[in-house]
Design a protein around this motif. Sequence first.
Motif, mmCIF file in Angstrom:
data_model
loop_
_atom_site.group_PDB
_atom_site.id
_atom_site.type_symbol
_atom_site.label_atom_id
_atom_site.label_comp_id
_atom_site.label_asym_id
_atom_site.label_seq_id
_atom_site.Cartn_x
_atom_site.Cartn_y
_atom_site.Cartn_z
ATOM 1 N N VAL A 205 34.662 37.057 -17.110
ATOM 2 C CA VAL A 205 35.922 37.248 -17.817
ATOM 3 C C VAL A 205 36.339 38.702 -17.658
ATOM 4 C CG1 VAL A 205 37.103 37.173 -20.049
ATOM 5 C CG2 VAL A 205 35.383 35.449 -19.508
ATOM 6 N N SER A 206 37.612 38.915 -17.306
ATOM 7 C CA SER A 206 38.109 40.280 -17.191
ATOM 8 C C SER A 206 39.545 40.334 -17.682
ATOM 9 C CB SER A 206 38.033 40.768 -15.743
ATOM 10 O OG SER A 206 38.823 39.934 -14.906
ATOM 11 N N ILE A 207 40.012 41.535 -18.007
ATOM 12 C CA ILE A 207 41.393 41.739 -18.437
ATOM 13 C C ILE A 207 41.871 43.078 -17.904
ATOM 14 C CG2 ILE A 207 40.627 42.684 -20.667
ATOM 15 C CD1 ILE A 207 43.239 41.651 -21.879
ATOM 16 N N SER A 208 43.030 43.043 -17.229
ATOM 17 C CA SER A 208 43.628 44.256 -16.655
ATOM 18 C C SER A 208 42.641 45.016 -15.784
ATOM 19 C CB SER A 208 44.152 45.160 -17.778
ATOM 20 O OG SER A 208 45.110 44.487 -18.553
ATOM 21 N N GLY A 209 41.844 44.269 -15.021
ATOM 22 C CA GLY A 209 40.894 44.897 -14.117
ATOM 23 C C GLY A 209 39.596 45.322 -14.758
ATOM 24 N N LYS A 210 39.490 45.231 -16.081
ATOM 25 C CA LYS A 210 38.262 45.621 -16.780
ATOM 26 C C LYS A 210 37.387 44.394 -16.992
ATOM 27 C CE LYS A 210 36.486 47.593 -21.092
ATOM 28 N NZ LYS A 210 36.830 48.083 -22.447
ATOM 29 N N ARG A 211 36.148 44.453 -16.547
ATOM 30 C CA ARG A 211 35.238 43.316 -16.659
ATOM 31 C C ARG A 211 34.709 43.238 -18.098
ATOM 32 N NH1 ARG A 211 32.472 40.224 -12.889
ATOM 33 N NH2 ARG A 211 34.254 40.733 -11.587
ATOM 34 N N ILE A 212 34.868 42.066 -18.704
ATOM 35 C CA ILE A 212 34.408 41.835 -20.083
ATOM 36 C C ILE A 212 33.041 41.157 -20.071
ATOM 37 C CG2 ILE A 212 34.945 40.735 -22.275
ATOM 38 C CD1 ILE A 212 36.856 42.998 -21.456
ATOM 39 N N LEU A 213 32.903 40.108 -19.246
ATOM 40 C CA LEU A 213 31.634 39.392 -19.113
ATOM 41 C C LEU A 213 31.348 39.195 -17.626
ATOM 42 C CD1 LEU A 213 32.027 36.600 -21.846
ATOM 43 C CD2 LEU A 213 30.599 38.641 -22.001
ATOM 44 N N THR A 214 30.080 39.320 -17.259
ATOM 45 C CA THR A 214 29.684 39.160 -15.863
ATOM 46 C C THR A 214 28.510 38.190 -15.767
ATOM 47 O OG1 THR A 214 30.391 41.419 -15.354
ATOM 48 C CG2 THR A 214 28.891 40.359 -13.795
ATOM 49 N N GLY A 235 35.664 43.317 -26.091
ATOM 50 C CA GLY A 235 36.309 42.155 -25.464
ATOM 51 C C GLY A 235 36.116 40.841 -26.194
ATOM 52 N N LYS A 236 35.854 40.866 -27.495
ATOM 53 C CA LYS A 236 35.630 39.623 -28.240
ATOM 54 C C LYS A 236 36.907 38.778 -28.308
ATOM 55 C CE LYS A 236 34.297 41.875 -31.906
ATOM 56 N NZ LYS A 236 34.477 43.245 -31.371
ATOM 57 N N SER A 237 38.021 39.425 -28.629
ATOM 58 C CA SER A 237 39.294 38.684 -28.705
ATOM 59 C C SER A 237 39.694 38.149 -27.339
ATOM 60 C CB SER A 237 40.398 39.591 -29.261
ATOM 61 O OG SER A 237 40.098 39.994 -30.592
ATOM 62 N N THR A 238 39.402 38.906 -26.283
ATOM 63 C CA THR A 238 39.713 38.449 -24.917
ATOM 64 C C THR A 238 38.934 37.182 -24.591
ATOM 65 O OG1 THR A 238 40.124 40.726 -24.213
ATOM 66 C CG2 THR A 238 39.676 39.117 -22.484
ATOM 67 N N LEU A 239 37.667 37.132 -24.997
ATOM 68 C CA LEU A 239 36.853 35.941 -24.758
ATOM 69 C C LEU A 239 37.434 34.739 -25.493
ATOM 70 C CD1 LEU A 239 34.395 34.376 -23.774
ATOM 71 C CD2 LEU A 239 33.080 35.360 -25.664
ATOM 72 N N LEU A 240 37.861 34.919 -26.742
ATOM 73 C CA LEU A 240 38.440 33.814 -27.499
ATOM 74 C C LEU A 240 39.712 33.297 -26.835
ATOM 75 C CD1 LEU A 240 36.337 34.329 -29.670
ATOM 76 C CD2 LEU A 240 38.143 34.237 -31.395
ATOM 77 N N ARG A 241 40.549 34.213 -26.341
ATOM 78 C CA ARG A 241 41.783 33.773 -25.670
ATOM 79 C C ARG A 241 41.465 33.009 -24.388
ATOM 80 N NH1 ARG A 241 43.917 38.651 -27.774
ATOM 81 N NH2 ARG A 241 43.220 39.850 -25.980
ATOM 82 N N ALA A 242 40.443 33.447 -23.655
ATOM 83 C CA ALA A 242 40.052 32.740 -22.423
ATOM 84 C C ALA A 242 39.568 31.332 -22.751
ATOM 85 C CB ALA A 242 38.962 33.524 -21.698
ATOM 86 N N LEU A 243 38.831 31.175 -23.829
ATOM 87 C CA LEU A 243 38.358 29.843 -24.235
ATOM 88 C C LEU A 243 39.532 28.968 -24.670
ATOM 89 C CD1 LEU A 243 35.187 30.843 -26.324
ATOM 90 C CD2 LEU A 243 35.226 29.809 -24.065
ATOM 91 N N SER A 244 40.467 29.551 -25.425
ATOM 92 C CA SER A 244 41.581 28.756 -25.958
ATOM 93 C C SER A 244 42.497 28.251 -24.857
ATOM 94 C CB SER A 244 42.385 29.587 -26.961
ATOM 95 O OG SER A 244 43.100 30.624 -26.309
ATOM 96 N N ARG A 245 42.552 28.942 -23.720
ATOM 97 C CA ARG A 245 43.398 28.534 -22.603
ATOM 98 C C ARG A 245 42.612 27.771 -21.538
ATOM 99 N NH1 ARG A 245 45.458 32.618 -25.180
ATOM 100 N NH2 ARG A 245 47.647 33.222 -25.035
ATOM 101 N N ARG A 246 41.356 27.477 -21.831
ATOM 102 C CA ARG A 246 40.454 26.777 -20.905
ATOM 103 C C ARG A 246 40.323 27.521 -19.573
ATOM 104 N NH1 ARG A 246 38.968 21.860 -23.054
ATOM 105 N NH2 ARG A 246 40.431 20.970 -24.558
ATOM 106 N N GLU A 247 40.446 28.849 -19.618
ATOM 107 C CA GLU A 247 40.150 29.643 -18.431
ATOM 108 C C GLU A 247 38.652 29.603 -18.159
ATOM 109 O OE1 GLU A 247 41.786 33.432 -19.352
ATOM 110 O OE2 GLU A 247 43.859 32.700 -19.376
ATOM 111 N N VAL A 248 37.872 29.348 -19.194
ATOM 112 C CA VAL A 248 36.466 28.986 -19.052
ATOM 113 C C VAL A 248 36.421 27.472 -19.021
ATOM 114 C CG1 VAL A 248 34.185 29.074 -20.120
ATOM 115 C CG2 VAL A 248 35.700 31.063 -20.241
ATOM 116 N N SER A 249 35.686 26.907 -18.076
ATOM 117 C CA SER A 249 35.747 25.467 -17.811
ATOM 118 C C SER A 249 35.047 24.660 -18.913
ATOM 119 C CB SER A 249 35.102 25.161 -16.453
ATOM 120 O OG SER A 249 35.274 23.803 -16.127
#
Length: 750
Positions: A205-214, A235-249
Motif C-alpha cells: 500500500v502506498s500514497i503519493s509515492g510514499k510506501r505505507i506497507l510492503t 498510514g493507518k487511515s490510508t490502509l482503511l481507505r484501501a480496504l474500503s475501496r477493495r484496493e486490497v483483494s
Amino acid sequence: MEAEIQAQIPNIDPIISQYSIGYLDHASKQYVAEESPESPLDEALATITALLISASGDFSVKNESDIRKLVEKFVAKLGSDGTNGEQRQMPFAPKRLDQSLQVSSQRNISSTLGLSGTGVDLEATNARKVESKVDKKKLEKAERKIRAKQEKKVMKNVEYEASRLLDQPDEAQSYEEFFMAVNPLQLGGDSASKSKDIKVDGIDVSISGKRILTDTNLTLAYGRRYGLVGQNGIGKSTLLRALSRREVSIPTHISILHVEQEITGDDTPALQAVLDADVWRKHLLAEQEKISKQLAGIEAERNGLADTSKDAVRLDHEREGLDTTLSDIHAKLSEMESDKAESRAASILAGLGFSTERQQFATRTFSGGWRMRLALARALFCEPDLLLLDEPSNMLDVPSITFLSNYLQTYPSTVLVVSHDRAFLDEVATDIIHQHSERLDYYRSSNFTSFYATKEERRKTAKREYENQMVQRAHLQAFIDKFRYNAAKSSEAQSRIKKLERMPVLTAPEAEYTVSFKFPDVEKLSPPIIQMSGVAFGYNPQTPLLANVDLDVQLDSRIGIVGPNGAGKTTVLKLLIGALTPTSGLISQHPRLRIGFFAQHHVDALDMSTSAVGFMQKTYPGKTDEEYRRHLGAFGITGMTGLQKLELLSGGQKSRVAFACLSLTNPHILVLDEPSNHLDIEAMDALSTALNNFQGGVLMVSHDVTMLQNVCTSLWVCDKGKVEKFPGDIKAYKKKISAQADAAGVAAAH
C-alpha cells in the motif's frame, strides 16, 4: 504490397508501410454482422489512404488518386480472400434462442441483484481491477503538443483522435453507487456458506509515492474486534481507505463499510437517512414490490389459457424464474431482519444522542459533528461483515462513546478501528494490530494495556538478541581476521567463517518512539485568577443555553468539563476567554493574566500553504529559524518536518504545531477544547505529563477518559443549562451514564 508502396512513395519509412499492411490485414479479419451496413475494411481503406498521402508529402490530386487506387487494389484482394468477394464471418455468429433462459433460476450461480431476472457469476467478476496509473495532466499537455503539430499539416480525411482517457469523467459516485459497487448483493445460499475470515498475503500500500506497507500480510478473523494502532503519519487511515475501496483483494461476498466522512445534508429526516443507508434493503424492497406486480400480471394473463398452449408454457417459465428470485429476496430480507429495521435505527440514533424529536429533523439542519454521528449510525445500522472506524471517538462525547463501546462489544461481525483512546480500546478490542516499519504486527487476545506491555517486552528481547549477536559476530570476525592466513590456525578460521555465514541476519531494532511536550514556566499571580459568577448565555435570547454558572479557576486548577454534545461545553470555554459576552452575570480576570486557548478546530487557524517554522516566524516573530525548530522539537516536530508544508502533515502533527504555537504565548492558564483529538497514544501520554508538570492552571473539555483520569482532579458536568461539580471521577461518571442508558432502554422496551 510493401514493394508497390515503396515504388509509389520512394522515401516512405518502412515502419509506416508495414503498419499500413498490418492494419488492413487486421481489418479484413474482423467479424461483420449480417445487418452491418459497412465493412471494417471500408473504414481502414480511408484511414490508410490518408496516412500514406500524408507520408508521401505530395498532396497533388494525381498522387492522391494513384495511392487510393493502390490501397483499393490491396483491399479488394483481402476482402475476397478466395470466396468470390464474400465478407468473412465468425463461425460462431450469435444465434437467437428458441426460448428465453432464466439465469436466476440456476441456483449454482451467485445472483447479483440488478433488474429482476438477471444473473451475474460473481466468481468470474472477482478478479482484481487494475486502475489506470496515467497522469491526466501530463497526458493533456502531451495531447496539446501533438494536436498543435497536426494542425500545421494540411491533411485530408484525417482527424487526430485524442486519448480516450481524457474523455473519462472523474469519479463522483453517490453513496448508493459506491455502496453497490463495493458490496455486490448475493442471493441464494452460496454466500452464506462462504468463510468471512480475511487473509491476504503480500500486500503493498502506498500514497503519493510514499510506501505505507510492503509485502505484509492482512489477517482478520470473522467476529473479532481489532484495534489498529501506530504513531501519527504511519498510514493507518490510508490502509482503511484501501480496504474500503477493495484496493486490497478482499472477497466480494464480504461486505465492507467505512465511516470516514460526514454525510451530505438534505431534506431527508435523520431516521430515514439511516434506513436508506442499507442500500440493498431499500433495493430489495423495491424489487419485491416490482416482482409481485409482475407475478400478478402473469397470473391475470395466464387465466383462460390452455395448459398446453405455447403462451401458457412461456408464462409458466417466466413465473418460475420470478418465483425463484422473489424467494431469494424474501430470504435475504429475513436475514437482514428488515421488519425490525426502523426500531433498530431509532435505538442506534438514541444511543448516539439523537432525541425522538431530533430523529425527524432534516439532515441539512445538523452541524458537521452531528452529521458525522449520522454517518456512524448508518454504518452500525447496515451491520457490514467488516466495519471500518477511523477515530470514532473524535466526534463523540463521553455518553456517546460509552454507548458505542457497549454496542461494539456485542457486534456480531468483524471490526477494525483506528483509535488512540486507551480506555475505548481496552473495552472494545479483542486483538491489537500494530502498524510500523511498513508492516503489521499482530497481538492476539490483547486489549491495549496488555498489548503495550507485550510490545515493550518484544522490543527489549529483540534489542537484547541483536546486541548479543553483534558481540558474537565481532568476536568471530576478530579471530578470522587474526588467523585467516595462519597455517596452524587456518582450519579453525575456516570453521568460524562457516559459523558466521550460518548465523541468521538480525536487523537492528527500531529506536524507541518517544514524544515530549513542555510548556514554559509562568510567574505567580495572586488570586483570584478567573471567576464566573451567575453567568447566563444564549445565542438566541428566547432560548438560553446556560444559566447561573459559577466557576473558579486558579493556577493550581485541573478541571475537566464533560457532558453531551450541544450542552454548551465549548461555550463555557469561550465565555471564560472573553470570546463571548454573557447575557447576564459577571466574569472577572486578573489584569496580568495570559490565557492560552487550544480550539477544537485549531487547524483552521494554521496557514496550510506554509511550514510550521514559516507560520511561527509570521505569527510570533523575533526568533531565529533554529530557535523555532528547537521549540517545535519540544513538541515532537523534529528533523525536516518543521520545514514541510503544514498541509502535508498528519492531523496529529498539526495538533503538535498548534500546541507549540500555544506555548509561545507563555500562558498562565491553559484552556483546551478536545486536546486529544488526532494525537497518537505516545503524544497523549506526553501531553498528560506536560500538563501535570505545568505550573499554571488547566481547564479542558475532553472525551478521552484516560486523559481526564490522568490530569484532572476536578470533574464538572455541563448539561441542561447547568455546569455543576460531579462528586466522583470519570469512571464513576461513566457508570452513571451506563445505568441511565440501561434504565431508558428498559423503559422504551415497555
